[in-house]
Design a protein around this motif. Structure first.
Motif, PDB file in Angstrom:
ATOM      1  N   THR A  49      51.691  43.426  20.895  1.00  0.00           N
ATOM      2  CA  THR A  49      51.928  42.449  19.832  1.00  0.00           C
ATOM      3  C   THR A  49      51.133  42.704  18.555  1.00  0.00           C
ATOM      4  O   THR A  49      51.459  42.156  17.497  1.00  0.00           O
ATOM      5  CB  THR A  49      51.568  41.033  20.326  1.00  0.00           C
ATOM      6  OG1 THR A  49      50.139  40.967  20.534  1.00  0.00           O
ATOM      7  CG2 THR A  49      52.296  40.713  21.613  1.00  0.00           C
ATOM      8  N   GLY A  50      50.034  43.472  18.672  1.00  0.00           N
ATOM      9  CA  GLY A  50      49.159  43.673  17.524  1.00  0.00           C
ATOM     10  C   GLY A  50      48.192  42.539  17.285  1.00  0.00           C
ATOM     11  O   GLY A  50      47.406  42.575  16.339  1.00  0.00           O
ATOM     12  N   GLU A  51      48.221  41.521  18.144  1.00  0.00           N
ATOM     13  CA  GLU A  51      47.387  40.336  17.956  1.00  0.00           C
ATOM     14  C   GLU A  51      46.163  40.351  18.870  1.00  0.00           C
ATOM     15  O   GLU A  51      46.231  40.805  20.008  1.00  0.00           O
ATOM     16  CB  GLU A  51      48.199  39.070  18.252  1.00  0.00           C
ATOM     17  CG  GLU A  51      49.394  38.875  17.323  1.00  0.00           C
ATOM     18  CD  GLU A  51      50.225  37.678  17.726  1.00  0.00           C
ATOM     19  OE1 GLU A  51      49.890  37.048  18.749  1.00  0.00           O
ATOM     20  OE2 GLU A  51      51.208  37.379  17.026  1.00  0.00           O
ATOM     21  N   GLY A  52      45.072  39.824  18.349  1.00  0.00           N
ATOM     22  CA  GLY A  52      43.860  39.678  19.135  1.00  0.00           C
ATOM     23  C   GLY A  52      43.943  38.487  20.073  1.00  0.00           C
ATOM     24  O   GLY A  52      45.002  37.888  20.281  1.00  0.00           O
ATOM     25  N   GLU A  53      42.791  38.121  20.656  1.00  0.00           N
ATOM     26  CA  GLU A  53      42.768  37.040  21.653  1.00  0.00           C
ATOM     27  C   GLU A  53      41.361  36.446  21.694  1.00  0.00           C
ATOM     28  O   GLU A  53      40.376  37.122  21.402  1.00  0.00           O
ATOM     29  CB  GLU A  53      43.140  37.597  23.031  1.00  0.00           C
ATOM     30  CG  GLU A  53      43.228  36.577  24.146  1.00  0.00           C
ATOM     31  CD  GLU A  53      44.369  35.603  23.943  1.00  0.00           C
ATOM     32  OE1 GLU A  53      44.100  34.541  23.333  1.00  0.00           O
ATOM     33  OE2 GLU A  53      45.500  35.901  24.367  1.00  0.00           O
ATOM     34  N   THR A  54      41.291  35.169  22.035  1.00  0.00           N
ATOM     35  CA  THR A  54      40.016  34.512  22.315  1.00  0.00           C
ATOM     36  C   THR A  54      39.982  34.160  23.799  1.00  0.00           C
ATOM     37  O   THR A  54      40.911  33.527  24.306  1.00  0.00           O
ATOM     38  CB  THR A  54      39.829  33.244  21.464  1.00  0.00           C
ATOM     39  OG1 THR A  54      39.873  33.600  20.072  1.00  0.00           O
ATOM     40  CG2 THR A  54      38.500  32.570  21.761  1.00  0.00           C
ATOM     41  N   ILE A  55      38.939  34.591  24.474  1.00  0.00           N
ATOM     42  CA  ILE A  55      38.836  34.470  25.936  1.00  0.00           C
ATOM     43  C   ILE A  55      37.677  33.552  26.281  1.00  0.00           C
ATOM     44  O   ILE A  55      36.571  33.695  25.762  1.00  0.00           O
ATOM     45  CB  ILE A  55      38.614  35.860  26.566  1.00  0.00           C
ATOM     46  CG1 ILE A  55      39.802  36.788  26.284  1.00  0.00           C
ATOM     47  CG2 ILE A  55      38.374  35.749  28.069  1.00  0.00           C
ATOM     48  CD1 ILE A  55      39.522  38.246  26.600  1.00  0.00           C
ATOM     49  N   ASP A  56      37.919  32.630  27.178  1.00  0.00           N
ATOM     50  CA  ASP A  56      36.925  31.658  27.637  1.00  0.00           C
ATOM     51  C   ASP A  56      36.735  31.838  29.140  1.00  0.00           C
ATOM     52  O   ASP A  56      37.568  31.410  29.939  1.00  0.00           O
ATOM     53  CB  ASP A  56      37.425  30.246  27.297  1.00  0.00           C
ATOM     54  CG  ASP A  56      36.550  29.130  27.853  1.00  0.00           C
ATOM     55  OD1 ASP A  56      35.477  29.415  28.403  1.00  0.00           O
ATOM     56  OD2 ASP A  56      36.964  27.948  27.737  1.00  0.00           O
ATOM     57  N   VAL A  57      35.638  32.502  29.543  1.00  0.00           N
ATOM     58  CA  VAL A  57      35.318  32.714  30.956  1.00  0.00           C
ATOM     59  C   VAL A  57      34.182  31.774  31.343  1.00  0.00           C
ATOM     60  O   VAL A  57      33.151  31.727  30.663  1.00  0.00           O
ATOM     61  CB  VAL A  57      34.887  34.166  31.237  1.00  0.00           C
ATOM     62  CG1 VAL A  57      34.461  34.341  32.695  1.00  0.00           C
ATOM     63  CG2 VAL A  57      36.004  35.138  30.890  1.00  0.00           C
ATOM     64  N   ALA A  58      34.365  31.024  32.403  1.00  0.00           N
ATOM     65  CA  ALA A  58      33.325  30.129  32.906  1.00  0.00           C
ATOM     66  C   ALA A  58      32.858  30.596  34.277  1.00  0.00           C
ATOM     67  O   ALA A  58      33.675  30.946  35.136  1.00  0.00           O
ATOM     68  CB  ALA A  58      33.854  28.694  32.999  1.00  0.00           C
ATOM     69  N   MET A  59      31.555  30.597  34.487  1.00  0.00           N
ATOM     70  CA  MET A  59      31.027  30.970  35.801  1.00  0.00           C
ATOM     71  C   MET A  59      31.540  30.033  36.892  1.00  0.00           C
ATOM     72  O   MET A  59      31.860  30.482  37.998  1.00  0.00           O
ATOM     73  CB  MET A  59      29.500  30.963  35.761  1.00  0.00           C
ATOM     74  CG  MET A  59      28.889  32.071  34.926  1.00  0.00           C
ATOM     75  SD  MET A  59      27.099  31.873  34.698  1.00  0.00           S
ATOM     76  CE  MET A  59      26.511  32.022  36.395  1.00  0.00           C
ATOM     77  N   LEU A  60      31.634  28.737  36.578  1.00  0.00           N
ATOM     78  CA  LEU A  60      32.121  27.799  37.586  1.00  0.00           C
ATOM     79  C   LEU A  60      33.573  28.079  37.949  1.00  0.00           C
ATOM     80  O   LEU A  60      33.950  28.078  39.121  1.00  0.00           O
ATOM     81  CB  LEU A  60      31.955  26.359  37.089  1.00  0.00           C
ATOM     82  CG  LEU A  60      32.348  25.267  38.095  1.00  0.00           C
ATOM     83  CD1 LEU A  60      31.501  25.338  39.359  1.00  0.00           C
ATOM     84  CD2 LEU A  60      32.217  23.878  37.461  1.00  0.00           C
TER      85      LEU A  60
END
Length: 396
Positions: free
Chosen positions: A189-200
């Protein structure tokens, strides 16, 4: 060529979860630029109570080898402008501060992705960027406690933590998976991303078979101690006369093979133990027989005999015993990573998989700030300007 050769990462991580993520990216060939705090660097550098020379603890080296280190004061306006410029040149940013910390400092995903729309921005936190727990502090054992893992690992004297930073490490690998998936999406797509990783979240993912069982039954799974997942006595740990052994005879053919090897095929003729369902129902009786039986046996002698009969088995080893096993020389799992200033190398563990194209070997463990001048110079900043920025305290 390594898989991630040409991929650049700006690394704002510290401790274990974030550096595990960026450390795997470095191992796979990415250029990882680690931004560290003036004077002390990543706090993990000082965990020398485990082992390692000053500011080069072995835990730090294990998850940070192969990276470039720069020292910058994230609060300094001049450092911020240079780091924002740097963010325009990278593919990935990874951070594991508490939610909102980097945003308040001017390095949030909205700011960085506005300057670099193709950027993949990954955050790893204890409880995620949303939800009522988002602002709680977290360490590995805190998340083990909250997630239910410590209770699932309970013994008769109470809940027990797993003896390694398991959730820290697993959260880092979850971050790697999300980043690799986002790189593939960006390729299309050419688009970036925001990633939210939680330990829980990661802990619950790690325990997803137990969680799904709870939702189906409405009953919280309890600790099984050393009892295997199929709940039969032929799949757990037993003490022998020369140590402990782990037996994994879950299925009918495995149980038959086990009993044939140890010379007691008649056990399957007992109506209490003839089928899996009966063996679960009569667990205590079979467990009592196996407990007494194994105390008369040698784990060292039984292990190769049972393995040859295709029965899952292992003597229960410690780290020293398994690290010296010839299996790992044959698989080339361990590699030496240089520690600058030390004659003794760090033995680092490989990625956990092999590639047909060749081995994946770690790079050296970086000195604190050793690449500051080089990285700034690559941005086109002249040596006298770098010296000025250092004098102002923006960089170290």
């Amino acid at each position: 060529m390594k898989a991630l050769e040409g991929v650049r990462v700006l690394d704002f991580t510290h401790a274990i979860s974030g550096p595990t993520c960026t450390g795997m990216l470095a191992l796979l060939g990415a250029e990882v630029i680690k931004v560290e705090k003036p004077g002390v660097g990543d706090s993990l550098r000082s965990y020398t109570e485990h082992a390692g020379p000053p500011l080069m603890s072995t835990p730090f080296g294990a998850v940070n080898n192969g990276k470039r280190s720069i020292v910058a004061d994230l609060k300094h306006p001049a450092a911020r402008e240079v780091l924002l410029q740097m963010a325009e040149t990278v593919d990935i940013v990874v951070e594991n501060f508490r939610p909102g910390v980097l945003k308040r400092l001017g390095y949030g995903p909205d700011v960085l992705r506005a300057r670099n729309p193709r950027l993949i921005y990954a955050s790893i936190t204890g409880f995620g960027q949303t939800g009522s727990l988002r602002n709680w502090g977290a360490y590995d054992h805190i998340v083990q406690a909250m997630s239910g893992l410590a209770m699932l690992n309970a013994a008769v004297d109470g809940p027990k933590m797993i003896g390694i930073p398991l959730i820290d490490a697993f959260s880092g690998y979850v971050g790697v998976m999300a980043i690799l998936a986002s790189l593939q999406k960006r390729h299309v797509t050419g688009e970036g991303e925001t990633i939210d990783v939680a330990m829980l979240d990661s802990a619950l993912r790690l325990m997803n078979t137990n969680v799904s069982t709870y939702f189906w039954t409405g009953v919280a799974p309890k600790s099984m101690a050393n009892r295997g997942f199929r709940l039969v006595a032929t799949s757990e740990f037993y003490q022998t006369r020369d140590g402990w052994i782990a037996l994994g005879a879950n299925h009918q053919d495995q149980i038959k093979a086990f009993l044939d090897v140890v010379g007691h095929p008649e056990i399957l003729d007992d109506p209490r133990f003839a089928t899996h369902k009966l063996r679960v129902e009569n667990y205590d009786a079979l467990k009592a027989w196996l407990t007494d039986f194994f105390l008369t046996q040698s784990a060292e002698e039984l292990e190769p005999r049972l393995a040859a009969a295709k029965v899952p088995v292992s003597r229960i080893r410690d780290i020293e015993q398994i690290a010296s096993h010839p299996h790992f020389q044959e698989r080339a799992l361990f590699h030496e990573a240089e520690i600058p200033g030390s004659d003794k190398p760090l033995v680092a563990v490989g990625p956990g998989f092999l590639l047909e194209s060749g081995p994946i070997e770690p790079g050296p463990v970086p000195r604190l700030g050793e690449s500051t001048d080089a990285v700034l110079g690559e941005l086109g900043i002249a040596p006298d300007e770098i010296a000025r920025l250092r004098e102002e305290g923006a960089f170290g």
